[in-house]
Design a protein around this motif. Structure first.
Motif, PDB file in Angstrom:
ATOM      1  N   GLU A 167       0.840  -1.181   0.000  1.00 25.79           N
ATOM      2  CA  GLU A 167       0.000   0.000   0.000  1.00 25.79           C
ATOM      3  C   GLU A 167       0.883   1.243   0.000  1.00 25.79           C
ATOM      4  O   GLU A 167       1.877   1.330   0.702  1.00 25.79           O
ATOM      5  N   LYS A 168       0.539   2.187  -0.810  1.00 26.42           N
ATOM      6  CA  LYS A 168       1.349   3.384  -0.950  1.00 26.42           C
ATOM      7  C   LYS A 168       0.454   4.568  -1.223  1.00 26.42           C
ATOM      8  O   LYS A 168      -0.471   4.483  -2.020  1.00 26.42           O
ATOM      9  N   ALA A 169       0.728   5.668  -0.540  1.00 29.22           N
ATOM     10  CA  ALA A 169      -0.057   6.872  -0.774  1.00 29.22           C
ATOM     11  C   ALA A 169       0.188   7.357  -2.199  1.00 29.22           C
ATOM     12  O   ALA A 169       1.329   7.479  -2.630  1.00 29.22           O
ATOM     13  N   VAL A 170      -0.899   7.610  -2.911  1.00 31.21           N
ATOM     14  CA  VAL A 170      -0.781   8.058  -4.302  1.00 31.21           C
ATOM     15  C   VAL A 170      -0.712   9.579  -4.332  1.00 31.21           C
ATOM     16  O   VAL A 170      -1.597  10.258  -3.821  1.00 31.21           O
ATOM     17  N   GLU A 171       0.338  10.100  -4.917  1.00 31.40           N
ATOM     18  CA  GLU A 171       0.496  11.547  -5.036  1.00 31.40           C
ATOM     19  C   GLU A 171      -0.243  12.047  -6.268  1.00 31.40           C
ATOM     20  O   GLU A 171      -0.341  11.333  -7.271  1.00 31.40           O
ATOM     21  N   PRO A 172      -0.772  13.265  -6.225  1.00 28.62           N
ATOM     22  CA  PRO A 172      -1.405  13.818  -7.427  1.00 28.62           C
ATOM     23  C   PRO A 172      -0.414  13.848  -8.580  1.00 28.62           C
ATOM     24  O   PRO A 172       0.744  14.237  -8.397  1.00 28.62           O
ATOM     25  N   PRO A 173      -0.819  13.418  -9.763  1.00 26.98           N
ATOM     26  CA  PRO A 173       0.114  13.411 -10.897  1.00 26.98           C
ATOM     27  C   PRO A 173       0.460  14.821 -11.356  1.00 26.98           C
ATOM     28  O   PRO A 173      -0.302  15.760 -11.157  1.00 26.98           O
ATOM     29  N   LYS A 174       1.628  14.950 -11.963  1.00 28.01           N
ATOM     30  CA  LYS A 174       2.018  16.232 -12.543  1.00 28.01           C
ATOM     31  C   LYS A 174       1.152  16.531 -13.760  1.00 28.01           C
ATOM     32  O   LYS A 174       0.611  15.623 -14.389  1.00 28.01           O
ATOM     33  N   CYS A 175       1.043  17.788 -14.082  1.00 25.97           N
ATOM     34  CA  CYS A 175       0.287  18.174 -15.278  1.00 25.97           C
ATOM     35  C   CYS A 175       1.015  17.654 -16.516  1.00 25.97           C
ATOM     36  O   CYS A 175       2.187  17.986 -16.747  1.00 25.97           O
ATOM     37  N   PRO A 176       0.365  16.816 -17.338  1.00 29.56           N
ATOM     38  CA  PRO A 176       1.028  16.276 -18.533  1.00 29.56           C
ATOM     39  C   PRO A 176       1.374  17.388 -19.526  1.00 29.56           C
ATOM     40  O   PRO A 176       0.567  18.267 -19.805  1.00 29.56           O
ATOM     41  N   LEU A 177       2.599  17.286 -20.063  1.00 32.70           N
ATOM     42  CA  LEU A 177       3.048  18.264 -21.039  1.00 32.70           C
ATOM     43  C   LEU A 177       3.211  17.667 -22.430  1.00 32.70           C
ATOM     44  O   LEU A 177       3.424  18.401 -23.396  1.00 32.70           O
ATOM     45  N   ASN A 178       3.143  16.335 -22.545  1.00 32.88           N
ATOM     46  CA  ASN A 178       3.277  15.702 -23.855  1.00 32.88           C
ATOM     47  C   ASN A 178       2.325  14.516 -23.951  1.00 32.88           C
ATOM     48  O   ASN A 178       1.680  14.132 -22.964  1.00 32.88           O
ATOM     49  N   ALA A 179       2.231  13.932 -25.134  1.00 34.12           N
ATOM     50  CA  ALA A 179       1.249  12.891 -25.396  1.00 34.12           C
ATOM     51  C   ALA A 179       1.481  11.649 -24.536  1.00 34.12           C
ATOM     52  O   ALA A 179       0.532  11.043 -24.033  1.00 34.12           O
ATOM     53  N   GLU A 180       2.729  11.257 -24.365  1.00 27.16           N
ATOM     54  CA  GLU A 180       3.019  10.060 -23.572  1.00 27.16           C
ATOM     55  C   GLU A 180       2.645  10.259 -22.108  1.00 27.16           C
ATOM     56  O   GLU A 180       2.070   9.376 -21.474  1.00 27.16           O
TER      57      GLU A 180
END
Length: 308
Positions: A30-43
């Protein structure tokens, strides 16, 4: 028919609920999920969308709506009126994203799904289709509607009924997520509601989607606010966050704050930029005004809202 393409009714094991973990971690950790970074590219957008879908699915959300930017000339751009080829050009950009997303979801489930597609636009010019990913395990089957409109509402209902507990996604539906006059009328009962719906209000369609349990689990949108490129970003289970694209190509997007469960307000974002003395990019590019880079934002979206 679309019904024939819908997931088969082969038996699926009962799903057991569990606490979600980060995608790359084994289920036992179990691991705390951090908010993802704002995507800057398609991948980055593809992986962020995959992770949001999987987190929601593990929490029992099997009907999901996604809105994304689309790749054009190597860049992520909004699906707006600048696409001179209209809805069919958008479909051409959306289709490979949809296929990649279903494959990535399958891979994360240790599965290799086979994909089938059926166009849903009878005219051939409305840019709508249904993708079905049939997994090696029946429980991993998934369906995805590309750019669905109210014209395929019944098909969505039928596919959801056939899918049962399996995943059904909609990608870039053909209605705005903000209301206009027709939408206001369509929400009314009686004659006004009928007129609003007939003229293009989305209320009947969105009401149907709500009744089916659809939840917006991923949304990445971009627009210009007082001359600055802004992206608003939502990825399950996190709320809306607001970013400005940096003037530097080698650093991430700059956080302007968050708005929680409510979609960010354009006017508040404009106030954030004004409070931080951010000039339009056309002026920043010629040295008139401070550069928009990490560390220059002191007043956030939350600060503006709290001060009102």
């Amino acid at each position: 028919s679309a019904a024939a393409l819908a997931p088969s009714t082969r038996l699926t094991p009962t799903r057991r609920s569990r606490i979600y973990t980060a995608v790359a971690e084994p289920e036992t950790t179990e691991k705390a999920v951090e908010p993802p970074k704002c995507p800057l590219n398609a991948e980055a957008q593809l992986l962020a969308a995959r992770d949001a879908v999987l987190r929601a699915s593990k929490d029992g959300v099997t009907r999901q709506q996604l809105r994304t930017l689309l790749r054009r000339d190597g860049e992520l751009v909004p699906p707006d009126e600048t696409w001179t080829g209209g809805i069919m050009q958008l479909y051409g950009a959306c289709r490979p994203l949809a296929r990649d997303l279903l494959r990535k979801i399958g891979e994360a489930r240790d599965d290799k799904p086979s994909l089938r597609e059926q166009r849903l636009d009878v005219s051939g010019v409305d840019g709508e289709s249904l993708l079905v990913a049939e997994g090696e395990s029946a429980r991993n089957d998934a369906s995805l509607f590309i750019q669905p409109s109210s014209e395929v509402q019944k098909t969505i209902e039928n596919v959801c009924a056939a899918a049962g507990p399996r995943l059904v996604l909609t990608l870039n539906p053909q209605f705005r997520d903000v209301d206009d006059t027709l939408d206001f009328l369509a929400k009314k009962t009686g004659l006004l509601g009928s007129i609003g719906g007939f003229l293009g209000g989305k209320a009947a369609f969105t009401n149907s989607m709500d009744s089916l349990g659809f939840e917006e689990t991923f949304s990445l949108q971009e627009f210009v606010v007082t001359g600055t490129q802004v992206r608003i970003f939502k990825a399950y289970p996190f709320g809306w966050r607001i970013f400005a694209l940096s003037d530097r190509d080698d650093e991430p997007a700059i956080s302007l704050g968050s708005s929680g469960a409510d979609r960010p307000d354009y006017n508040v974002i404009a106030e954030v930029l004004e409070a931080n003395k951010i000039s339009p990019k056309i002026f920043r590019d010629v040295g008139r005004g401070k550069a928009l880079v990490q560390g220059v934002i002191d007043v956030t979206y939350e600060d503006i809202v709290a001060g009102r």
